[in-house]
Design a protein around this motif. Structure first.
Motif, PDB file in Angstrom:
ATOM      1  N   THR A  40       0.909  -1.153  -0.056  1.00 41.98           N
ATOM      2  CA  THR A  40       0.032  -0.033   0.060  1.00 41.98           C
ATOM      3  C   THR A  40       0.828   1.154  -0.019  1.00 41.98           C
ATOM      4  O   THR A  40       2.004   1.457   0.877  1.00 41.98           O
ATOM      5  CB  THR A  40      -0.924  -0.172   0.971  1.00 41.98           C
ATOM      6  N   ILE A  41       0.542   2.142  -0.798  1.00 41.15           N
ATOM      7  CA  ILE A  41       0.990   3.439  -0.850  1.00 41.15           C
ATOM      8  C   ILE A  41       0.167   4.522  -0.220  1.00 41.15           C
ATOM      9  O   ILE A  41      -0.826   4.476  -0.394  1.00 41.15           O
ATOM     10  CB  ILE A  41       1.535   3.889  -2.430  1.00 41.15           C
ATOM     11  N   ASN A  42       1.268   5.303   0.546  1.00 45.81           N
ATOM     12  CA  ASN A  42       0.298   6.609   1.347  1.00 45.81           C
ATOM     13  C   ASN A  42       0.519   7.662   0.518  1.00 45.81           C
ATOM     14  O   ASN A  42       1.341   8.495   0.257  1.00 45.81           O
ATOM     15  CB  ASN A  42       1.266   6.638   2.748  1.00 45.81           C
ATOM     16  N   ILE A  43      -0.589   7.723  -0.501  1.00 48.51           N
ATOM     17  CA  ILE A  43      -0.612   8.786  -1.313  1.00 48.51           C
ATOM     18  C   ILE A  43      -0.339  10.151  -0.632  1.00 48.51           C
ATOM     19  O   ILE A  43       0.126  11.106  -1.393  1.00 48.51           O
ATOM     20  CB  ILE A  43      -1.840   8.730  -2.258  1.00 48.51           C
ATOM     21  N   LYS A  44      -0.684  10.328   0.222  1.00 53.08           N
ATOM     22  CA  LYS A  44      -0.722  11.639   1.225  1.00 53.08           C
ATOM     23  C   LYS A  44       0.602  12.061   1.130  1.00 53.08           C
ATOM     24  O   LYS A  44       0.944  13.433   1.205  1.00 53.08           O
ATOM     25  CB  LYS A  44      -1.250  11.340   2.469  1.00 53.08           C
ATOM     26  N   TYR A  96      -1.058  18.604   2.470  1.00 48.87           N
ATOM     27  CA  TYR A  96      -1.080  17.030   1.895  1.00 48.87           C
ATOM     28  C   TYR A  96      -2.178  17.446   0.538  1.00 48.87           C
ATOM     29  O   TYR A  96      -2.671  16.350   0.072  1.00 48.87           O
ATOM     30  CB  TYR A  96      -1.254  16.253   2.760  1.00 48.87           C
ATOM     31  N   SER A  97      -2.627  18.314   0.357  1.00 50.38           N
ATOM     32  CA  SER A  97      -3.475  18.912  -0.700  1.00 50.38           C
ATOM     33  C   SER A  97      -4.630  17.862  -0.408  1.00 50.38           C
ATOM     34  O   SER A  97      -4.724  16.644  -1.461  1.00 50.38           O
ATOM     35  CB  SER A  97      -2.727  18.900  -1.837  1.00 50.38           C
ATOM     36  N   PRO A  98      -5.773  17.995   0.097  1.00 49.88           N
ATOM     37  CA  PRO A  98      -6.828  16.896   0.196  1.00 49.88           C
ATOM     38  C   PRO A  98      -7.571  17.125  -1.205  1.00 49.88           C
ATOM     39  O   PRO A  98      -7.996  15.810  -1.752  1.00 49.88           O
ATOM     40  CB  PRO A  98      -7.779  17.686   1.144  1.00 49.88           C
ATOM     41  N   GLU A  99      -7.577  18.200  -2.045  1.00 52.74           N
ATOM     42  CA  GLU A  99      -8.137  18.191  -3.475  1.00 52.74           C
ATOM     43  C   GLU A  99      -7.357  17.273  -4.359  1.00 52.74           C
ATOM     44  O   GLU A  99      -7.964  16.618  -5.084  1.00 52.74           O
ATOM     45  CB  GLU A  99      -8.072  19.439  -3.976  1.00 52.74           C
ATOM     46  N   THR A 100      -6.056  17.306  -4.357  1.00 55.03           N
ATOM     47  CA  THR A 100      -5.437  16.370  -5.228  1.00 55.03           C
ATOM     48  C   THR A 100      -5.565  15.118  -4.906  1.00 55.03           C
ATOM     49  O   THR A 100      -5.490  14.059  -5.766  1.00 55.03           O
ATOM     50  CB  THR A 100      -4.146  16.681  -5.711  1.00 55.03           C
ATOM     51  N   LEU A 101      -5.627  14.966  -3.420  1.00 57.57           N
ATOM     52  CA  LEU A 101      -5.472  13.398  -3.033  1.00 57.57           C
ATOM     53  C   LEU A 101      -6.695  12.928  -3.426  1.00 57.57           C
ATOM     54  O   LEU A 101      -6.915  11.779  -3.995  1.00 57.57           O
ATOM     55  CB  LEU A 101      -5.570  13.455  -1.448  1.00 57.57           C
ATOM     56  N   LYS A 102      -7.968  13.560  -3.470  1.00 53.85           N
ATOM     57  CA  LYS A 102      -9.316  13.029  -3.922  1.00 53.85           C
ATOM     58  C   LYS A 102      -9.172  12.715  -5.454  1.00 53.85           C
ATOM     59  O   LYS A 102      -9.730  11.698  -5.705  1.00 53.85           O
ATOM     60  CB  LYS A 102     -10.307  14.043  -3.578  1.00 53.85           C
ATOM     61  N   LEU A 103      -8.630  13.716  -6.001  1.00 55.30           N
ATOM     62  CA  LEU A 103      -8.555  13.375  -7.542  1.00 55.30           C
ATOM     63  C   LEU A 103      -7.808  12.191  -7.879  1.00 55.30           C
ATOM     64  O   LEU A 103      -8.014  11.107  -8.739  1.00 55.30           O
ATOM     65  CB  LEU A 103      -7.813  14.571  -8.502  1.00 55.30           C
ATOM     66  N   VAL A 104      -6.633  11.805  -7.296  1.00 49.46           N
ATOM     67  CA  VAL A 104      -5.761  10.795  -7.382  1.00 49.46           C
ATOM     68  C   VAL A 104      -6.580   9.301  -7.100  1.00 49.46           C
ATOM     69  O   VAL A 104      -6.603   8.494  -7.837  1.00 49.46           O
ATOM     70  CB  VAL A 104      -4.414  10.852  -6.603  1.00 49.46           C
ATOM     71  N   GLU A 105      -7.378   9.532  -5.910  1.00 52.01           N
ATOM     72  CA  GLU A 105      -8.015   8.243  -5.575  1.00 52.01           C
ATOM     73  C   GLU A 105      -8.941   7.907  -6.541  1.00 52.01           C
ATOM     74  O   GLU A 105      -9.377   6.830  -6.980  1.00 52.01           O
ATOM     75  CB  GLU A 105      -8.610   8.752  -4.162  1.00 52.01           C
ATOM     76  N   GLU A 106      -9.698   8.912  -7.370  1.00 55.57           N
ATOM     77  CA  GLU A 106     -10.769   8.773  -8.200  1.00 55.57           C
ATOM     78  C   GLU A 106      -9.746   8.291  -9.289  1.00 55.57           C
ATOM     79  O   GLU A 106     -10.675   7.445 -10.147  1.00 55.57           O
ATOM     80  CB  GLU A 106     -11.399  10.123  -8.684  1.00 55.57           C
ATOM     81  N   ILE A 107      -8.749   8.795  -9.890  1.00 56.20           N
ATOM     82  CA  ILE A 107      -8.210   7.955 -10.941  1.00 56.20           C
ATOM     83  C   ILE A 107      -7.905   6.630 -10.536  1.00 56.20           C
ATOM     84  O   ILE A 107      -8.056   5.807 -11.606  1.00 56.20           O
ATOM     85  CB  ILE A 107      -6.900   8.786 -11.237  1.00 56.20           C
ATOM     86  N   LEU A 108      -7.435   6.239  -9.376  1.00 53.13           N
ATOM     87  CA  LEU A 108      -7.039   4.897  -9.173  1.00 53.13           C
ATOM     88  C   LEU A 108      -8.395   4.261  -9.128  1.00 53.13           C
ATOM     89  O   LEU A 108      -8.326   2.911  -9.637  1.00 53.13           O
ATOM     90  CB  LEU A 108      -6.646   4.808  -7.645  1.00 53.13           C
ATOM     91  N   GLU A 109      -9.491   4.712  -8.998  1.00 55.45           N
ATOM     92  CA  GLU A 109     -10.772   3.836  -8.791  1.00 55.45           C
ATOM     93  C   GLU A 109     -11.072   3.606 -10.215  1.00 55.45           C
ATOM     94  O   GLU A 109     -11.536   2.341 -10.547  1.00 55.45           O
ATOM     95  CB  GLU A 109     -11.893   4.753  -8.195  1.00 55.45           C
ATOM     96  N   ILE A 110     -11.162   4.458 -11.116  1.00 61.21           N
ATOM     97  CA  ILE A 110     -11.405   4.336 -12.629  1.00 61.21           C
ATOM     98  C   ILE A 110     -10.407   3.274 -13.243  1.00 61.21           C
ATOM     99  O   ILE A 110     -10.947   2.475 -14.202  1.00 61.21           O
ATOM    100  CB  ILE A 110     -11.316   5.835 -13.292  1.00 61.21           C
ATOM    101  N   CYS A 111      -9.273   3.318 -13.020  1.00 58.76           N
ATOM    102  CA  CYS A 111      -8.182   2.620 -13.549  1.00 58.76           C
ATOM    103  C   CYS A 111      -8.467   1.088 -13.091  1.00 58.76           C
ATOM    104  O   CYS A 111      -8.736   0.124 -14.061  1.00 58.76           O
ATOM    105  CB  CYS A 111      -6.767   3.008 -13.092  1.00 58.76           C
ATOM    106  N   LYS A 112      -8.802   0.835 -11.792  1.00 60.83           N
ATOM    107  CA  LYS A 112      -9.128  -0.325 -11.186  1.00 60.83           C
ATOM    108  C   LYS A 112     -10.291  -1.065 -11.867  1.00 60.83           C
ATOM    109  O   LYS A 112     -10.520  -2.042 -12.434  1.00 60.83           O
ATOM    110  CB  LYS A 112      -9.224  -0.492  -9.723  1.00 60.83           C
ATOM    111  N   ALA A 113     -11.477  -0.005 -12.081  1.00 55.39           N
ATOM    112  CA  ALA A 113     -12.646  -0.550 -12.548  1.00 55.39           C
ATOM    113  C   ALA A 113     -12.846  -1.063 -14.141  1.00 55.39           C
ATOM    114  O   ALA A 113     -12.965  -1.761 -14.568  1.00 55.39           O
ATOM    115  CB  ALA A 113     -13.789   0.615 -12.356  1.00 55.39           C
ATOM    116  N   GLU A 114     -11.642  -0.154 -14.984  1.00 57.00           N
ATOM    117  CA  GLU A 114     -11.471  -0.400 -16.240  1.00 57.00           C
ATOM    118  C   GLU A 114     -10.570  -1.599 -16.543  1.00 57.00           C
ATOM    119  O   GLU A 114     -10.846  -2.314 -17.512  1.00 57.00           O
ATOM    120  CB  GLU A 114     -10.794   0.908 -16.908  1.00 57.00           C
ATOM    121  N   THR A 115      -9.718  -1.954 -15.731  1.00 56.60           N
ATOM    122  CA  THR A 115      -8.668  -3.022 -16.215  1.00 56.60           C
ATOM    123  C   THR A 115      -8.601  -4.023 -15.054  1.00 56.60           C
ATOM    124  O   THR A 115      -8.000  -5.087 -15.194  1.00 56.60           O
ATOM    125  CB  THR A 115      -7.182  -2.462 -15.907  1.00 56.60           C
ATOM    126  N   GLY A 116      -9.368  -3.927 -13.813  1.00 50.70           N
ATOM    127  CA  GLY A 116      -9.136  -4.992 -13.000  1.00 50.70           C
ATOM    128  C   GLY A 116      -7.946  -4.910 -11.721  1.00 50.70           C
ATOM    129  O   GLY A 116      -7.995  -5.703 -10.920  1.00 50.70           O
TER     130      GLY A 116
END
Length: 166
Positions: A3-7, A121-141
């Motif tokens: 696990t990576i601490n994106i923060k 730790y820029s909560p706004e960009t943290l949220k965006l990265v988490e959304e990208i990770l969710e999209i990627c995982k949903a698209e590719t598994g």
């Protein structure tokens, strides 16, 4: 992959993670000149130590999917030609809504703090990265290997991080 601490990852590291996810989502057959231009534009943010933020932001306003897919070409486009506009439009139609959304989110991560201090730790960009990770995982598994981004420390350069050479 642990696990990576994106923060703890810098803004440039977060942009790089987004780019890695985008590349992971795209099939090899989609790699055309317009895609290479988009990837080169995005990569410039993370690896160019002399980047002119105003120029980068101005170009982003003309080539992001949200603009290309929702506007007709006009005189408002001063940095790309009509032929480039059409090639970007075709690319964005080909890669699909989720990949376009990831590109838009990557640009948002890069630009959200251009003219302000980066909050803790820029909560706004943290949220965006988490959304990208969710999209990627949903698209590719799954997700691409993101371990290399651990070295992109938020503690460097006021949260922006150092230039990334990958």
């Amino acid at each position: 992959m642990e696990t990576i601490n994106i923060k703890k990852i810098s803004i440039k590291g977060r942009v790089a993670m987004g780019i890695a996810c985008l590349k992971y989502m795209l099939p090899a057959t989609i790699y055309t000149e317009p895609l290479y231009k988009v990837l080169s534009f995005l990569n410039r943010f993370i690896y160019d130590p002399n980047i002119d933020i105003a120029d980068w932001e101005e170009l982003s306003a003309e080539i992001i999917p949200d603009v290309i897919l929702n506007m007709s070409y006009s005189d408002e486009f001063t940095l790309i030609s009509q032929a480039e506009y059409l090639s970007f439009k075709m690319l964005y139609q080909d890669i699909g809504e989720n990949s376009c959304l990831v590109i838009d989110k990557i640009v948002d991560i890069a630009s959200i703090h251009f003219y302000s201090a980066i909050p803790s730790y820029s909560p706004e960009t943290l949220k965006l990265v988490e959304e990208i990770l969710e999209i990627c995982k949903a698209e590719t598994g799954s997700l691409p290997n993101l371990d290399l981004y651990k070295k992109c420390r938020f503690s460097k350069n006021h949260g922006w991080g150092e230039v990334i050479k990958m």
